[in-house]
Design an enzyme around this catalytic site. Structure first.
Site, mmCIF file in Angstrom:
data_model
loop_
_atom_site.group_PDB
_atom_site.id
_atom_site.type_symbol
_atom_site.label_atom_id
_atom_site.label_comp_id
_atom_site.label_asym_id
_atom_site.label_seq_id
_atom_site.Cartn_x
_atom_site.Cartn_y
_atom_site.Cartn_z
ATOM 1 C CD GLU A 147 -2.710 1.189 2.477
ATOM 2 O OE1 GLU A 147 -3.718 0.999 2.512
ATOM 3 O OE2 GLU A 147 -1.968 1.786 3.702
ATOM 4 C CB ALA A 159 -2.626 11.263 9.083
ATOM 5 C CG HIS A 163 -1.976 6.245 13.888
ATOM 6 N ND1 HIS A 163 -0.818 5.866 14.543
ATOM 7 C CD2 HIS A 163 -2.410 5.470 13.014
ATOM 8 C CE1 HIS A 163 -0.839 4.464 14.349
ATOM 9 N NE2 HIS A 163 -1.600 4.074 13.491
HETATM 10 P P1 0O2 Z 1 -1.785 1.364 10.582
HETATM 11 O O1 0O2 Z 1 -1.460 1.631 12.402
HETATM 12 O O2 0O2 Z 1 -1.299 3.082 10.291
HETATM 13 O O3 0O2 Z 1 -1.093 0.659 10.027
HETATM 14 P P2 0O2 Z 1 -10.966 -0.013 6.157
HETATM 15 O O4 0O2 Z 1 -11.464 1.552 5.823
HETATM 16 O O5 0O2 Z 1 -10.972 0.076 7.591
HETATM 17 O O6 0O2 Z 1 -12.291 -0.698 5.794
HETATM 18 P P3 0O2 Z 1 -8.215 -0.363 5.451
HETATM 19 O O7 0O2 Z 1 -8.005 -1.711 4.844
HETATM 20 O O8 0O2 Z 1 -8.260 -0.076 6.931
HETATM 21 O O9 0O2 Z 1 -9.956 -0.159 5.311
HETATM 22 O O10 0O2 Z 1 -8.016 0.620 4.467
HETATM 23 P P4 0O2 Z 1 -7.685 2.023 4.602
HETATM 24 O O11 0O2 Z 1 -8.908 2.743 4.936
HETATM 25 O O12 0O2 Z 1 -7.200 2.314 3.299
HETATM 26 O O13 0O2 Z 1 -6.488 2.313 5.438
HETATM 27 C C1 0O2 Z 1 -5.409 1.911 5.537
HETATM 28 C C2 0O2 Z 1 -4.366 2.600 6.346
HETATM 29 O O14 0O2 Z 1 -4.690 3.975 6.235
HETATM 30 C C3 0O2 Z 1 -4.484 2.510 8.000
HETATM 31 O O15 0O2 Z 1 -3.761 1.491 8.326
HETATM 32 C C4 0O2 Z 1 -3.984 4.056 8.258
HETATM 33 O O16 0O2 Z 1 -2.473 3.955 8.154
HETATM 34 C C5 0O2 Z 1 -4.588 4.867 7.264
HETATM 35 N N1 0O2 Z 1 -5.776 5.402 7.449
HETATM 36 C C6 0O2 Z 1 -6.999 4.916 7.189
HETATM 37 N N2 0O2 Z 1 -7.979 5.691 8.024
HETATM 38 C C7 0O2 Z 1 -7.421 6.665 8.883
HETATM 39 C C8 0O2 Z 1 -7.835 7.608 9.833
HETATM 40 O O17 0O2 Z 1 -9.114 7.895 9.948
HETATM 41 N N3 0O2 Z 1 -6.945 8.006 10.561
HETATM 42 C C9 0O2 Z 1 -5.507 7.812 10.430
HETATM 43 N N4 0O2 Z 1 -4.796 8.402 11.326
HETATM 44 N N5 0O2 Z 1 -5.063 7.134 9.418
HETATM 45 C C10 0O2 Z 1 -5.919 6.221 8.715
HETATM 46 P P5 0O2 Z 1 -4.220 0.847 9.815
HETATM 47 O O18 0O2 Z 1 -4.101 -0.468 9.828
HETATM 48 O O19 0O2 Z 1 -5.683 1.286 10.085
HETATM 49 O O20 0O2 Z 1 -3.504 1.563 10.883
#
Ligand code: 0O2
Length: 229
Positions: A147, A159, A163
């Site tokens: 990704e 973000a 986070h």
């Molecule tokens: P980490 O700890 O950063 O690895 P979903 O929307 O949940 O159905 P998915 O697979 O989580 O689907 O995909 P999405 O939404 O594309 O998000 C992937 C990553 O984008 C997240 O990984 C975050 O890194 C970032 N992200 C997405 N939404 C948010 C948000 O609302 N706030 C922040 N700060 N980051 C976001 P992880 O595994 O959630 O977290």
């Protein structure tokens, strides 16, 4: 909490994650290489910072459980096991970098998630490209999914704070803080817009007014400001 995954206990995480580590490290170098090429040409580089990380096994399992993904499907359905993040100055650079990545022959676009045009309910903005990539190993090619998160400094600032608050409050950020974060996201989007506008204006002025012609510069800037209203 019941664990629904099969074979989880005997799983060799180190072996599973190694191709992701190779890919993420490799892409950081490749993207640094692109920066260098711009530098050598003496042209503006749309890339500011590149970082990457491989998710920890706990975090992968946590996410798979949240998404109701079976253990054997993790590599196909959890897209951000290997993540590369590129930070840019301006929104238009985000799309330039996305096009650079999409035109590469070593990756194939599987999905594009544009959270800049479709802002998440949290206020999260970024452009995500889900790409497939073949990692060369001593056992041959290993296909993986990576990704790429491409965002501006303002998006990144927002973000990273949101986070860390999610971690602090174990994903349950108090409602009042959520609302303030949403307003902050709107402010960050306005900042991005204004910085792009200033950048475009300077580029336009650079084309036809000498930088030392102060009066003419002030004049042109006022004309552009008038047109905005
Ligand atoms: P980490 O700890 O950063 O690895 P979903 O929307 O949940 O159905 P998915 O697979 O989580 O689907 O995909 P999405 O939404 O594309 O998000 C992937 C990553 O984008 C997240 O990984 C975050 O890194 C970032 N992200 C997405 N939404 C948010 C948000 O609302 N706030 C922040 N700060 N980051 C976001 P992880 O595994 O959630 O977290």
């Amino acid at each position: 909490m019941e664990v629904v995954f099969m074979n989880e206990k005997d799983f060799n995480w180190q072996k599973f994650l190694q191709p992701y580590e190779l890919a993420v490290e490799g892409f950081i170098l490749k993207i640094e290489g692109i920066k260098k090429q711009y530098q050598l040409r003496g042209t503006y580089c749309p890339i500011e910072i590149v970082t990457g990380r491989v998710k920890s096994p706990d975090s992968i399992l946590d996410k798979a459980q949240r998404m109701k993904v079976k253990f054997i499907d993790i590599s196909q359905k959890v897209y951000d096991i290997g993540g590369v993040r590129i930070t840019c100055k301006y929104i238009e650079d985000v799309y330039k970098v996305a096009n650079l990545l999409k035109s590469r022959k070593d990756v194939k676009l599987l999905e594009e998630r544009d959270y800049i045009k479709n802002i998440k309910p949290s206020g999260y903005r970024s452009l995500h490209l889900i790409m497939s990539y073949n990692v060369e190993t001593i056992d041959g090619q290993v296909p993986i999914i990576l990704e790429f998160q491409i965002r501006t400094h303002a998006m990144h600032f927002w973000a990273s704070i949101e986070h860390s608050l999610k971690y602090k409050y174990q994903k349950q950020i108090p409602q009042s803080l959520k609302e303030r974060l949403k307003s902050a996201s709107v402010a960050a989007a306005k900042l991005d817009e204004e910085m792009s506008s200033i950048h475009n204006l300077i580029e336009k002025l650079d084309d036809h007014i000498p930088v030392n012609d102060y009066d003419q510069l002030e004049n042109e800037i006022s004309l552009v400001d008038l047109k905005k209203w």
